[in-house]
Design a protein around this motif. Structure first.
Motif, PDB file in Angstrom:
ATOM      1  N   GLU A   1     -13.131  43.396  -0.036  1.00 35.85           N
ATOM      2  CA  GLU A   1     -12.539  43.264  -1.203  1.00 35.85           C
ATOM      3  C   GLU A   1     -12.394  44.497  -2.179  1.00 35.85           C
ATOM      4  O   GLU A   1     -11.596  44.569  -2.670  1.00 35.85           O
ATOM      5  N   LEU A   2     -13.439  45.302  -2.417  1.00 37.96           N
ATOM      6  CA  LEU A   2     -13.309  46.553  -3.152  1.00 37.96           C
ATOM      7  C   LEU A   2     -12.361  47.461  -2.439  1.00 37.96           C
ATOM      8  O   LEU A   2     -11.746  48.009  -3.075  1.00 37.96           O
TER       9      LEU A   2
ATOM     10  N   ILE B   1     -10.832  50.758 -15.030  1.00 33.33           N
ATOM     11  CA  ILE B   1     -11.074  49.356 -14.660  1.00 33.33           C
ATOM     12  C   ILE B   1     -12.365  49.257 -13.840  1.00 33.33           C
ATOM     13  O   ILE B   1     -12.479  50.085 -12.780  1.00 33.33           O
ATOM     14  N   ARG B   2     -13.126  48.403 -14.012  1.00 27.24           N
ATOM     15  CA  ARG B   2     -14.329  48.028 -13.219  1.00 27.24           C
ATOM     16  C   ARG B   2     -13.828  46.735 -12.418  1.00 27.24           C
ATOM     17  O   ARG B   2     -13.611  45.761 -13.136  1.00 27.24           O
ATOM     18  N   ILE B   3     -14.377  46.707 -10.960  1.00 31.10           N
ATOM     19  CA  ILE B   3     -14.028  45.592 -10.173  1.00 31.10           C
ATOM     20  C   ILE B   3     -15.662  45.657  -9.773  1.00 31.10           C
ATOM     21  O   ILE B   3     -16.275  46.189  -9.392  1.00 31.10           O
ATOM     22  N   THR B   4     -15.961  44.020  -9.873  1.00 28.55           N
ATOM     23  CA  THR B   4     -17.193  43.700  -9.648  1.00 28.55           C
ATOM     24  C   THR B   4     -17.008  42.530  -8.870  1.00 28.55           C
ATOM     25  O   THR B   4     -16.376  41.657  -9.047  1.00 28.55           O
ATOM     26  N   VAL B   5     -17.688  42.605  -7.414  1.00 30.48           N
ATOM     27  CA  VAL B   5     -17.690  41.703  -6.640  1.00 30.48           C
ATOM     28  C   VAL B   5     -18.950  41.110  -6.212  1.00 30.48           C
ATOM     29  O   VAL B   5     -19.877  42.016  -5.874  1.00 30.48           O
ATOM     30  N   THR B   6     -19.159  39.808  -6.194  1.00 30.07           N
ATOM     31  CA  THR B   6     -20.550  39.140  -6.254  1.00 30.07           C
ATOM     32  C   THR B   6     -20.312  38.091  -4.998  1.00 30.07           C
ATOM     33  O   THR B   6     -19.394  37.121  -5.072  1.00 30.07           O
TER      34      THR B   6
ATOM     35  N   THR C   1     -24.156  42.120  -5.269  1.00 32.07           N
ATOM     36  CA  THR C   1     -23.145  42.362  -6.140  1.00 32.07           C
ATOM     37  C   THR C   1     -22.882  43.971  -5.943  1.00 32.07           C
ATOM     38  O   THR C   1     -23.830  44.799  -5.841  1.00 32.07           O
ATOM     39  N   MET C   2     -21.617  44.171  -5.996  1.00 34.58           N
ATOM     40  CA  MET C   2     -21.021  45.882  -5.754  1.00 34.58           C
ATOM     41  C   MET C   2     -20.138  45.884  -6.675  1.00 34.58           C
ATOM     42  O   MET C   2     -19.318  44.860  -7.205  1.00 34.58           O
ATOM     43  N   SER C   3     -20.059  47.019  -7.451  1.00 34.40           N
ATOM     44  CA  SER C   3     -18.990  47.453  -8.544  1.00 34.40           C
ATOM     45  C   SER C   3     -18.543  48.612  -8.108  1.00 34.40           C
ATOM     46  O   SER C   3     -19.084  49.767  -7.402  1.00 34.40           O
ATOM     47  N   GLU C   4     -17.131  48.906  -8.678  1.00 29.86           N
ATOM     48  CA  GLU C   4     -16.581  50.089  -8.526  1.00 29.86           C
ATOM     49  C   GLU C   4     -15.615  50.472  -9.795  1.00 29.86           C
ATOM     50  O   GLU C   4     -15.095  49.333 -10.204  1.00 29.86           O
ATOM     51  N   ILE C   5     -15.578  51.607 -10.282  1.00 31.63           N
ATOM     52  CA  ILE C   5     -14.934  51.863 -11.361  1.00 31.63           C
ATOM     53  C   ILE C   5     -13.698  52.743 -10.840  1.00 31.63           C
ATOM     54  O   ILE C   5     -13.830  53.520 -10.031  1.00 31.63           O
TER      55      ILE C   5
END
Length: 93
Positions: A13-14, A69-74, A84-88
């Motif tokens: 997804e990221l 923009i921060r994308i957070t996937v749980t 949970t993973m995030s990316e800016i």
């Protein structure tokens, strides 16, 4: 096995989000909640897309558009803790 599958879904997804333009991401700010079935198991995928600011080494949510923009996937499924993973992402990617 469940944890590895959850990580696979989150990374996918990221990567998908990283291929979008900043304008596309900006227009998709918000939360989506879907179910993904892999190997006969259901995984809940929650994706939060939002603008953030950066100050003093930390990122903070912003109600107004910014260049970040921060994308957070749980990912969750019975039997494992939520993953949970995030990316800016910036407007110049």
């Amino acid at each position: 096995e469940k944890y590895n599958t959850a990580a696979y879904i989150a990374v996918g997804e990221l990567e998908k989000k990283k291929s979008d333009t900043f304008a596309d991401l900006s227009s998709s700010v918000g939360t989506t909640n879907t179910t993904v079935t892999k190997e006969g198991r259901d995984y809940t995928k929650v994706v939060v897309t939002g603008f953030v600011t950066h100050s003093a080494g930390s990122f903070n949510n912003s109600a107004t558009p910014t260049e970040l923009i921060r994308i957070t996937v749980t990912i969750s499924t019975p039997g494992i803790a939520n993953l949970t993973m995030s990316e800016i992402l910036t407007d110049d990617f």
